[in-house]
Scaffold this active site. Structure first.
Site, short mmCIF file in Angstrom:
data_model
loop_
_atom_site.label_atom_id
_atom_site.label_comp_id
_atom_site.label_asym_id
_atom_site.label_seq_id
_atom_site.Cartn_x
_atom_site.Cartn_y
_atom_site.Cartn_z
N MET A 68 -5.70 -7.68 8.36
CA MET A 68 -5.20 -6.83 9.44
C MET A 68 -6.10 -5.61 9.62
SD MET A 68 -1.13 -7.23 8.95
CE MET A 68 -1.25 -6.77 7.24
N CYS A 111 9.19 -37.15 -6.81
CA CYS A 111 7.89 -37.75 -7.05
C CYS A 111 7.00 -37.72 -5.81
CB CYS A 111 8.02 -39.17 -7.58
SG CYS A 111 8.78 -40.30 -6.42
N ARG A 167 -3.69 -1.21 -6.42
CA ARG A 167 -2.92 -2.45 -6.23
C ARG A 167 -3.30 -3.41 -7.35
NH1 ARG A 167 -6.17 -4.38 -0.79
NH2 ARG A 167 -8.23 -4.38 -1.71
N GLY A 222 -8.03 -7.71 4.21
CA GLY A 222 -8.95 -7.91 5.31
C GLY A 222 -8.35 -8.64 6.50
N ARG A 269 -3.58 2.56 8.32
CA ARG A 269 -3.83 1.25 7.70
C ARG A 269 -2.57 0.41 7.68
NH1 ARG A 269 -8.34 2.01 3.52
NH2 ARG A 269 -8.72 4.25 3.57
N HIS A 309 -4.17 -40.91 3.34
CA HIS A 309 -4.46 -41.79 2.20
C HIS A 309 -5.59 -41.22 1.33
CE1 HIS A 309 -6.56 -45.19 0.24
NE2 HIS A 309 -5.34 -45.57 -0.03
N TYR A 314 13.45 -32.99 -13.14
CA TYR A 314 12.00 -33.04 -13.33
C TYR A 314 11.27 -33.18 -12.01
CZ TYR A 314 12.28 -38.12 -12.65
OH TYR A 314 12.49 -39.35 -12.13
N SER A 320 14.93 -40.49 -7.86
CA SER A 320 13.73 -39.71 -7.68
C SER A 320 13.54 -39.48 -6.18
CB SER A 320 12.53 -40.45 -8.28
OG SER A 320 11.38 -39.66 -8.14
N LYS A 370 0.82 -1.20 0.00
CA LYS A 370 0.00 0.00 0.00
C LYS A 370 0.86 1.26 0.00
CE LYS A 370 -3.96 0.22 2.07
NZ LYS A 370 -4.27 -0.82 3.03
#
Lengths: 877, 877
Positions: A104, A831, A337, A102, A93, A456, A851, A764, A23
C-alpha cells in the site's frame, strides 16, 4: 459520545492492532515504553471501513476528528501545519492488521508548500535540504495521491541533470532543485488541470484518502489472496511528524533486525546511511554501512539502538525489524515490527528464544508460518544466480522447489533421457494425464501450459515432491516439431530451462540449485509441534517410495492410497485395459488375476514402509475410460497389443466416454457394476497384510470406498469386502482385523452421514471432489471462471486450494455432527488437497476431526499447522 | 404376552391395512359386516418383515401361531386339514398395504393329497372335480412355491390330450386327470429330487414362505418402483378356506365392479362363468357371461350381489371390485377392493359420488391418482387396434401419448416433411440435442436410442406435449443410409412406425389414435382441486405456444422460461454463434444487438399469453459450446456462414469445450464473464414488459439468475440488471416494478441461502441440477449406473424423476429454513422436473414451498397432486 476514529500514539497500545493496524499499535506501544518516537496519530481501520461504506468518502465526522487530532499533535510538537516559521511536516502511511509490506501507499514530507519550504530553509539553515524535500514531496504526492506517472518527474530531473552535465542527485544545486520544484508543479497542473495544492489540510485529506484507496489496489488484493487476509479488515492510516535524516552529516537513517533475518543468528543486524531519508536506504542507490559502523560514527545513538532493540525484542517476544532516523545527533524510532525472515532463520530464532527463556514453546510454534517450511524441504536456486536471471515466462507456482533440466515433450522421451542417459529432465506438456506419471517421476520438474493449482500435473507433482509450474499461459507447445514457444523465445527438445515451482518463474537457462537441508533445530522444533497438536497427520501416498519419504517427514500413517495410480505402469496398463474391455465377467476376472499379484506387492511394500502405522487403501476410483488410449496413434498401438481391430477399440473407447466424467461411472459405482474388481482389491489388501504380518509387522488395513452417496452402496461393497476377506482368511489360516470406511466427497454423502455411518468405521472427507460438487465447479474447467471472479472481486480465493468454510465447511461440520450422533467413536479425517493447507487445518481442528492427510512434502507443514490450530483452539476456550 | 402375528378374519377390520394388507383388512371388514365370506386368517406384514430379518426363515414362534390359527379355522369351518372325510382346503394369497395386482403369488386348493383327493371325490360325489382340483394344485404349487417351469405341466397335459385326440380341458375324463396327477408328481420329483409333499402343514408353510418371497420378485420390485411403494412395507398372507365354483352347474365364479371401470357409469358391471374357478375368469379361455345374465340363471345370488355391492361401495366410499364364488347355489364373497379404473372413469366416479352425497369433495379428490390424468391429456391408440399390435421394440415411456408417423432421421428432414408435405412425422435419433428442437416440435413423436427419462429428448418432448420413447436400446440408427434397425426389422426413411410414450412400445405399423377429450366432469373436478390446494402451480414454458397450452391447463404463471431455447432457431443461431466467437466486447455487443429484438418479441408474446400472471425469465444458462457445431459437416457449413476458416472454427470449438460441462462455464458464470449478455437480456425483458404494459396488460417480470453458488455472484449480476433496467426506464420514460431472484440448483447455494437471500426476492429450486450435483451423478451418464443399482437393489427409484427426500430433500428443507430466517417473505418455488411429480409435490408442500413449476402437460397433474398434498397435510395436523 461520537465514535472515536482517531487515536494519538499516547492513547493506544500494542494490543490494538485490529483498530490501529500493526504500525499504529507498535508506535503507540513504543511511545508508552518511553522510547523516542516522533509523535503522531492513527486513523482507525473502522474509518477505512466507513470510507468504503460511504462510497469512498471520508465522512464529515471523521474529517473533523482528523483535524482535531492534528491540532493536538501541533500542541505536542509545538509546530504548526503550514506555518513557515515552525512548520509541522508529516508522513502518512498505511498500516493493516497484518503486515503487507510494500503493498500500500505512503506519502512523506506532507505539509510543504512554497512558503513552508522557504521557512524550512531558513529554520534549518539548509536551503538545499528544504527544496530537496519539497521536490520529493511533489513527486510522491503526484504519484501516490493523484496517480500521475512518476516517469514524467524522473524525465524532468534527468533533463536538468543533462543540461547541467551532472550525473547524481547530490550534485544538484539549490537552484536546480528550485527549478525542479517549478517544473514538477507544471507537470502536476498539466496532468490534473489544477494547481498543486498549497493548503496542507487539503494535502492531508487527499493523502489519507489515497492510503484508504490503496487497500483495494490490485497488488494488495493479490497479496491478501495469497496470504489469507480478509478484505473486510481495511487499513489504518498513521500520520506521524517527520524527522529528517538528511539534514547533514550529523543525521542518518537506517534499519536494523534484532537477529539475523537470513540465518537467525542472535546478533543485531542492520545498515544505515548518513545524511539520507529512509527511501534512500530502501532504493539501494547508495551503498549503506553496517550497523556496527554506526558505533564508530555515533556511538551514543548506536548504544541507544542496541538497548532499544533488546527491550523491544523482549517486549514483543519476537525478532524485531526496526526503522530509525537520527536527526542532528538525536535518535528517533520510526517503526518496529516482527521482522520477516527466511524459514531457516525462523526456526533458529524460535528455538533460540525458547532456550533463552524469552518465550514459551507455544509462542515459538506460533512464530513460524507453516507454509514457509516448504522452502526447507525442496531445493532452491542459488540466490546469487537467481538475482541475475530474467524469467522468460510466468505460470502458477504449482509445486514448490527449483530445478533445471533438458526439455522433453512427452513422458516416454523424458523417461528415456533420465533413466538411460541420466540427463536432468524438465517435462514440458500442454497438460499431463495419468499416463505421464512415470515420465513425471523420472523428471526433475514439470511445466504445463494449462491447468490450475489443483490440476493433475500440480497434484501429482506435489505428491512426488517434484517442482511444477502449471498454467503457464505464455507457453505454446508444438508436439510435432518438438519445440516450445515462450513469446519470441524458442526452446527445442534437449535445451536447458529452469523452473521455480515456488514462484512460477521459468528461465531459458541452466540455473544452479542448492539442496534442501534440515537442521537439528528443525527436528527439535517439529518435536515440539508434535507434542502440542491433537490432530493426527497422515500422508497421501500411492507407492512405497512416497510412503518412505512421508515417514521421514513424520507422517503417522497413510490416509489415502489411490490404488489407480498403481495401474498406469507399463507392465500394468495392458491387463488393466484387458480388464476394462473384457466382454464377460470371466474375461474380466482373468485380467484381474494378472493385476492381483502386482497390486499385492505394492501393498506389501507400503505396509513395510509404514511399519505398523495405519494404511488406508482407497478402492479403484476413476472412470475406466481414463485408462484407455486417447489419440489415434495410441489407439492403434493398443489395439495391436490387445489383438483388437482399431475400429473395435475406438468404438469401445467411445462407448465408455462420458459427458461429465466427474459425475459418472466411477468410485464405488465401479465396484457395484463389477464386484470382481472389489474382490480382487480386497484379496490384494488382505493377502499382502497377512504376508507382512507374518514378517512380524502388525498391519491392520483400512479399506476406503470412494464416491459413496448412499448407505446402501457402502453396505453392498462392504458385503463384498467382508465376504472376500473371509475367503482369504480361510485359505491362509489366519485372521486379521481390518476396517471398512467411506470417503465423504459428494454432498449427498455429507447429508447422509447419520445413515452411512451405520456401515462405516471411519470417514475421510475428500475435500477436492466435495468442493467441486458442492460448488458445481469442475476444477478442470475453472480457470477462466476463477480469473473473471477474482477480477470482479466475487471470490477472494480459490476454494479448491483453500477450504471454503462458509459453504463446504458448514456441510462438513453438520456431517461430522450427524456421523457422531450415530457412531460416537467414528474416526473422521480429511484426505483432499486442503489437508495440507494451514488455514484449512485450523478449520478441521475446530470442526473436531481426528486427522488430516496430505502429500508427503506437506506433512511437516501440516504438523506445524496442527500444532498452531491446537494452541489457538485452546486459547479460544 | 407373545407378539400377535396372525389374525382371524373376525379379529380384524378395514382399518388394519398396514398390518393385514388390503386383502386381509377387507375380508375382515366384510366379515364384520356379516357378509358371506369363507373364513380364514391373515399372517401380518410384520411376520413378513420378521421373515426377511431372519434370513428368510419363518420363526418357530410364527409357525406356532399359524398352526394355532389353523386349528381355530378348523373349528370354525368344522373341517380338518388333511382329513379325507371332511377336508379343509385353503387358498394362500398375498396382500400388501397397497394393491399390487398380479405382482405376487397365490396358491389355491392347498390341502390336497392322494387321500384327500379321494375323500373329496366321495364327499362331493364328483370325482372329476376332485382330481381336476388336485392336478391344478400340484401344478400351481410346483410353479409358485418350487419355481418349476409350468410349461412342463402344460406339455404333459397336452400329451394326454393328443393321445386321446381331444382339444379342450373339459373333455378330459377322470382317468385322464388321475393320469395327469401321476405325471405331474413325476415332474415334481424329477425337478426337485423329492416327492410331492403330502403333509398339508408342510404345504402350508412352504406356500406362506413362497408368498413372502414373492415380495422380492423382480416384477414386484419394478411395480413398487413405478408406484412409489416402499420395499420396507412387506406383504401379509391370507389363508382362506376354499369354496368351489366348479363343482357343477349350480356353481360359478365371477367379478363385479360397482360402477363401470371404463366409463364410470353408475351401474353394476361384471362377468361370471358357470362351473369354473376364479383363475378361469382371469385367464380368458372361456367367454364369460355378463353379470346381468346371472340374474336370469341365479336370481337370488344376483340380488344378493347387488345388495352387497351397494353396501360395500357406501361403506368404503369408493367404487368396489368384487370377487365372488357361488358354491352349490350359495354366494361367497372372496374379495373386495377399490376398483382400478380408467382416468375418465375415475373422474366421473369421483364427481358422481360427490353429487350423490356419497363422499366429500376432499375424499373425491383423493380417489384419483394424479399421474392417471396424463392419459386424458394426450392422444392414445385405439384400444382395439392396440390389442392386435405386436411391438417390435421397447424403450422408456419418456413423454406420454401415442402417435404414428413416417420416420425421419434428422430435424431438417422431419421439419421439411411435416411443414412442406404435411406428413405425420416420427423423428428417430440416436439422441437429440438443442438444435433438434424445431424438428421435434413439427413431429408427432420422438424416438431415441439413448437417454433416460430426463434426457434432452424426454424433457423437451414433455414440455411440448409430444410423445416420446427414449433409451430404446434395441434401436440402432444408421444415419448415413437413413435406416433404423430394430433387431431384424429394418425401417427406412418414410416408413410408418407408431410409438406409445405412455408404455414405451414401438410398432412397425400405422396404429390409429384417438384424440384426448376433456369432459365437463374434468373441469368440475379440477376446480375442486384448485379450491383445496395451497401450492401454486406454474409452468415451464419457453415460447408463447407452450405458454398458451399451459394456461389452458390452468397454469398460474410461468415459473421457468429457459431463454436459451430461443436461441436455437434458424434465424438466431447465427448471431448467437457470432456472439460466442466474438473476438472483442464490441463484436459481442454487435451480435447481441441482433438477438435483442428477437428475444424481446418472444417475451412480448409470452407476457401477452400469461395476461398479467407472473413470468419468471431465467437468464442464459448452458455452456456456450452447446450452441456451436459438433461435427465436421456442420462446422464446415457454419465456418462458411461466419466467414471463418474451418480450422479457425474447429479450434474455437475445441477451446470452448469442457471436461465436465455440467460443472463448467455456464449459468451466472456467463453473465459475470460477459456482462453484456445479461445487459441484452435485461433490456429485452424490460422493453418487452413496457410495450405489453402499454397495451394494458400488467407485467411485472421476474428475472431469475441460474447456477448461483455465492451471494456475491448474485449481487454482481443483480447490479447489472438494476443498472440496465434503470437505463431502459429512463429511455422509455416509464418505470416498472420487477423482481430479481436466484435458482437454487447447486448444493452450495442451498447451504448459503441465508446469505444469498439478502439479494434475492425469490428462490426457485432447480431440482434437476441440484439432484445431479448433490448425488455427484450426471444424468447423461447415469443409465448403466442406475440399471446396476436397481438390479442390486441399491436404489429403489431414479432420483432424477422422483425427488430424493432424505438427501436432496433434507438440503431443500434446511435451505428453505435458512432463507426464511433472513427474509421471511421470500417466495420459494421449484422448477425442476420434480415439480410435476405427485410424490415430490407432497414433499414440497410439507417443506413449506409456495409454488411448483412443471411442463404444460403436467400442470393438471400438479394441480391435483397439490390438492391431495394440502388435504394430507391438513389431516396430519
Amino acid at each position: 459520545m461520537a465514535h472515536k476514529y482517531v487515536y494519538l500514539f499516547s492513547e493506544g497500545n500494542g494490543s490494538m492492532r485490529e483498530l490501529l493496524g500493526g504500525k499504529g499499535a507498535n508506535l503507540a506501544e513504543m511511545t508508552s515504553l518511553g522510547m523516542p518516537v516522533p509523535q503522531g496519530f492513527t486513523i482507525t481501520t473502522e474509518a477505512c471501513t466507513d470510507y468504503y461504506a460511504s462510497d469512498k468518502q471520508i465522512s464529515a465526522e471523521i474529517q473533523a476528528q482528523i483535524f482535531e487530532y492534528l491540532e493536538k499533535l501541533e500542541a505536542i510538537t509545538g509546530k504548526k501545519f503550514g506555518d513557515p516559521q515552525n512548520p509541522l511536516l508529516c508522513s502518512v502511511r498505511s498500516g493493516a492488521r497484518a503486515s503487507m509490506p510494500g503493498m500500500m501507499d505512503t506519502v512523506l514530507n506532507l505539509g510543504l508548500n512554497d512558503e513552508v519550504a522557504e521557512g524550512l530553509a531558513k529554520l534549518t539553515d539548509n536551503e538545499r535540504f528544504a527544496y530537496d524535500a519539497y521536490r520529493r514531496f511533489i513527486q510522491m504526492f503526484s504519484d501516490v495521491v493523484m496517480g500521475i506517472n512518476k516517469d514524467y518527474f524522473d524525465m524532468a530531473l534527468d533533463g536538468i541533470k543533462e543540461e547541467r552535465k551532472i550525473k547524481f542527485d547530490n550534485e544538484l544545486t539549490v537552484d536546480d532543485l528550485k527549478k525542479a520544484v517549478c517544473e514538477f508543479k507544471g507537470i502536476y497542473k498539466r496532468e490534473t488541470g489544477e494547481d498543486f495544492p498549497s493548503d496542507s489540510r487539503v494535502q492531508l485529506l487527499a493523502a489519507v484518502k489515497a492510503v484508504f484507496s490503496s487497500w483495494e489496489n490490485p497488488r494488495a488484493i493479490y497479496y491478501r489472496r495469497m496470504n489469507d487476509i480478509p478484505s473486510s479488515w481495511g487499513t489504518a492510516v498513521t500520520v506521524q511528524s517527520m524527522v529528517f535524516g538528511n539534514m547533514g552529516y550529523d543525521c542518518g537513517t537506517g534499519v536494523a533486525f534484532t537477529r539475523n533475518p537470513s540465518t537467525g543468528e542472535n546478533k543485531l543486524y542492520g545498515e544505515f546511511l548518513m545524511n539520507a531519508q529512509g527511501e534512500d536506504v530502501v532504493a539501494g542507490i547508495r551503498t549503506p554501512q553496517t550497523i556496527e559502523q554506526l558505533g564508530e560514527v555515533m556511538p551514543q545513538a548506536y548504544r541507544q539502538i542496541i538497548e532499544i532493540a533488546e527491550i523491544l525484542e523482549k517486549h514483543n517476544q519476537d525478532m524485531q525489524d526496526l526503522e530509525f532516523t537520527i536527526e542532528k545527533g538525536k535518535l528517533y524510532m520510526l517503526q518496529t515490527r516482527n521482522g520477516k525472515r527466511t524459514a531457516q532463520a525462523a526456526i533458529k530464532i524460535a528455538v533460540d528464544m525458547v532456550e533463552q527463556g524469552l518465550c514459551s514453546v507455544e509462542d515459538a510454534l506460533m512464530k513460524v508460518e507453516p507454509n514457509r517450511l516448504d522452502s526447507l524441504l525442496h531445493p532452491q536456486f542459488e540466490p546469487q544466480a537467481l538475482k541475475k536471471a530474467v524469467p522468460i515466462a510466468h505460470g502458477l507456482p504449482a509445486s514448490p522447489g527449483a530445478a533445471f533440466g533438458k526439455v522433453y515433450f512427452n513422458a516416454e522421451d523424458a523417461k528415456e533421457a533420465a533413466s538411460k542417459r541420466n540427463e536432468p529432465v524438465i517435462l514440458v506438456r500442454i497438460e499431463t494425464s495419468p499416463e505421464d506419471i512415470e515420465g513425471m517421476s523420472t523428471s526433475k520438474g514439470v511445466l504445463t501450459a494449462r491447468g490450475g493449482m489443483t490440476s493433475h500435473a500440480a497434484v501429482v507433482a506435489r505428491g512426488m515432491g517434484r517442482c511444477c509450474v502449471s498454467g503457464c499461459h505464455d507457453l505454446i507447445v508444438d508436439y510435432n516439431n518438438k519445440v516450445a514457444y515462450f513469446g519470441d523465445v524458442k526452446v527445442y527438445e534437449g535445451d536447458f530451462i529452469s523452473i521455480d515451482g515456488s514462484t512460477g518463474n521459468v528461465y531459458a537457462e541452466k540455473l544452479p540449485t542448492v539442496d534442501a537441508t534440515l537442521s537439528g533445530d528443525f527436528a527439535k522444533f517439529m518435536k515440539w509441534a508434535d507434542e502440542v497438536r491433537t490432530l493426527k497427520v497422515r500422508t497421501n501416498a500411492d507407492n512405497p517410495k512416497d510412503a518412505r519419504q512421508a515417514r521421514l517427514f513424520g507422517a503417522e500413517g497413510i490416509g489415502l492410497c489411490r490404488t489407480e495410480h498403481m495401474f498406469f505402469g507399463k507392465d500394468r496398463i495392458l491387463p488393466m485395459r484387458q480388464m476394462i474391455l473384457a466382454k464377460s465377467t470371466r474375461e474380466r476376472v482373468a485380467a484381474l488375476d494378472k493385476i492381483l499379484p502386482m497390486q499385492q506387492k505394492d501393498f506389501e511394500g507400503m505396509y513395510r514402509e509404514m511399519a505398523g502405522l495405519p494404511v488406508t487403501i482407497r478402492f479403484l476410483d476413476p472412470p475406466l475410460h481414463e485408462f484407455l488410449p486417447h489419440d489415434d496413434d495410441e489407439t492403434s498401438t493398443t489395439a495391436y497389443e490387445m489383438g483388437m481391430s482399431f475400429t473395435e477399440l475406438k468404438t469401445a473407447v467411445k462407448r465408455l466416454s462420458e459427458t461429465n466424467p466427474m459425475l459418472g461411472h466411477r468410485g464405488c459405482r465401479l465396484a457395484i457394476s463389477y464386484p470382481e474388481i472389489a474382490r480382487m482389491q480386497t484379496r490384494a489388501v488382505m493377502q499382502a497384510a497377512i504376508n507382512v504380518n507374518r514378517e512380524g509387522i502388525k498391519v491392520e488395513p483400512e479399506i476406503m470406498i470412494p464416491l459413496v452417496c448412499d448407505a446402501a452402496e457402502l453396505n453392498f461393497v462392504k458385503g463384498i469386502v467382508d465376504d472376500e476377506a473371509k475367503k482369504v482368511f480361510a485359505e491362509q489360516g489366519m485372521t486379521l482385523s481390518y476396517k471398512v470406511g467411506s470417503m465423504i466427497e459428494i454432498p449427498r454423502a455429507a447429508l447422509m452421514t447419520d445413515e452411512i455411518s451405520k456401515y462405516s468405521e471411519f470417514f475421510s472427507f475428500g475435500t477436492n471432489d466435495l468442493t467441486q460438487t458442492t460448488y458445481g465447479l469442475s476444477r478442470d474447467d475453472a480457470s477462466q471462471i476463477l480469473d473473471d471472479y477474482f477480477k470482479n472481486r466475487i471470490f477472494e480465493y480459490d476454494p479448491t486450494t483453500k477450504l471454503d468454510q462458509s459453504g463446504v465447511g458448514k456441510l462438513i461440520r453438520m456431517a461430522a455432527g450427524w456421523a457422531r450422533q450415530t457412531r460416537s467413536d467414528i474416526k473422521l479425517g480429511v484426505c483432499g488437497e486442503h489437508g495440507g493447507d494451514p488455514v484449512s487445518i485450523q478449520f478441521f481442528q475446530s470442526a473436531g476431526l481426528d486427522y488430516v492427510s496430505c502429500s508427503p512434502y506437506r506433512v511437516p507443514i501440516a504438523r506445524l499447522a496442527a500444532a498452531q490450530a491446537a494452541i489457538r483452539s485452546r486459547d479460544e476456550k
